[in-house]
Design a protein around this motif. Structure first.
Motif, short mmCIF file in Angstrom:
data_model
loop_
_atom_site.label_atom_id
_atom_site.label_comp_id
_atom_site.label_asym_id
_atom_site.label_seq_id
_atom_site.Cartn_x
_atom_site.Cartn_y
_atom_site.Cartn_z
N VAL A 16 -31.06 122.94 -37.71
CA VAL A 16 -31.79 121.77 -37.92
C VAL A 16 -32.81 121.66 -37.07
O VAL A 16 -33.95 121.17 -37.04
N LYS A 41 -35.14 114.14 -35.61
CA LYS A 41 -35.30 113.26 -34.41
C LYS A 41 -33.95 112.70 -33.79
O LYS A 41 -33.61 112.73 -32.64
N SER A 42 -33.16 112.30 -34.94
CA SER A 42 -31.63 111.77 -34.45
C SER A 42 -31.02 112.64 -33.75
O SER A 42 -30.22 112.72 -32.87
N GLU A 161 -34.46 104.23 -32.72
CA GLU A 161 -35.11 103.44 -33.51
C GLU A 161 -34.74 101.99 -32.92
O GLU A 161 -33.96 101.31 -33.75
N HIS A 194 -40.69 104.82 -35.52
CA HIS A 194 -41.37 105.03 -36.85
C HIS A 194 -42.88 104.31 -36.83
O HIS A 194 -43.69 104.55 -37.57
#
Ligand SMILES: Nc1ncnc2c1ncn2[C@@H]1O[C@H](COP(=O)(O)OP(=O)(O)OP(=O)(O)O)[C@@H](O)[C@H]1O
Length: 258
Positions: A16, A41-42, A161, A194
């Motif tokens: 990933v 990102k996560s 986020e 985002h």
């Protein structure tokens, strides 16, 4: 400053993150992590939070003794995951106090309770401090968990986020608080967003990820350009300059003057 060298992560047999070389901004600054859905990102934030096994290294440039390894949340790190869903019957103030779990005993000192209430007050949540978490809205829960993360008094704050469930007014309130606390406590904050305009306004450093690789990283003002953002998201992005001098990004091509 966090220094990531050749950082790779595999999840259920799939790579990933592919050998990322990245440096964050210094303590007292905000680094934003941007990129399309599914770009990693996560995964990167969870890796920094010690939740995923990885190859390569994660070092703190100014603290050579700081150790990062898979399996534990590293010392002085707080992490707000993307999914704050929880049906806990603990009250909001109790959830915030869990940020101090390592120092809590049978009796909770009045000073800690006061600190937890202040964290909630800073987010405008005093009225729901005694309410069970399961009876709060999604946005209120997100802010309670942010308060818990701040209660840990971290030197590195990882936020996935943090404004995704918030209305416009609360987005501004939360981002302003994160900015102020980052400076005041000299934290390093790394935040997935985002919202391009929020990222431009609130971060000093930016990592742009695409399919598990770094497209570009550097100072926000240099990295967040319409050309690079259009390339990142595979869609035209333009900008205008707002009254305060910041770029405002929007989807579409810049209209040609008549
Ligand atoms: N447990 C898993 N096993 C295999 N692949 C996974 C697993 N978890 C996530 N992935 C994959 O890893 C990639 C990165 O996921 P990640 O959640 O990090 O993306 P993201 O950039 O945070 O996306 P979003 O913006 O949608 O939250 C995705 O392609 C996803 O399908």
């Amino acid at each position: 400053m966090l220094q990531l060298t050749q950082l790779s992560v595999r999840l259920t047999g799939q790579t990933v993150l592919h050998g990322l070389d990245l440096a964050s901004g210094p303590q007292g600054s905000i680094t934003c992590l941007l990129g399309p859905n599914g770009c990693g990102k996560s995964t990167l934030l969870r890796t920094l939070a010690g939740q995923l096994a990885y190859g390569g290294s994660i070092r703190h440039a100014s603290q050579p003794d700081w150790q990062h390894r898979y399996g534990t949340l590293p010392a002085k790190v707080a992490w707000l995951p993307q999914d704050c869903g929880s049906n806990s019957r603990l009250s909001a103030v109790e959830v915030v106090l869990l940020g101090k779990l390592q120092t809590l005993g049978w009796r909770v000192p009045a000073q800690l309770q006061q600190q937890a209430r202040q964290q909630l007050a800073q987010l405008g949540l005093s009225a729901v401090a005694q309410q069970p978490l399961c009876q709060l809205s999604g946005g209120q829960r997100q802010m309670v968990f942010l308060a818990q993360a701040l209660m840990r008094e971290p030197s590195i704050l990882l936020l996935d986020e943090p404004i995704s469930a918030l209305d416009l007014q609360h987005q501004q309130q939360v981002l302003a608080l994160i900015e102020q606390q980052t400076r005041q406590r000299n934290m390093l904050t790394i935040m997935v967003l985002h919202d391009l305009n929020a990222a431009r306004r609130y971060s000093q450093h930016c990592w742009l990820l695409q399919q598990g690789r770094v497209l570009v990283a550097g100072a926000t003002a240099e990295v967040m350009t319409p050309a690079l953002l259009s390339q990142l998201y595979h869609t035209p992005i333009s900008s205008i300059t707002a009254d305060d001098g910041f770029a405002l990004f929007y989807h579409g091509r810049h209209a040609q003057p008549a």
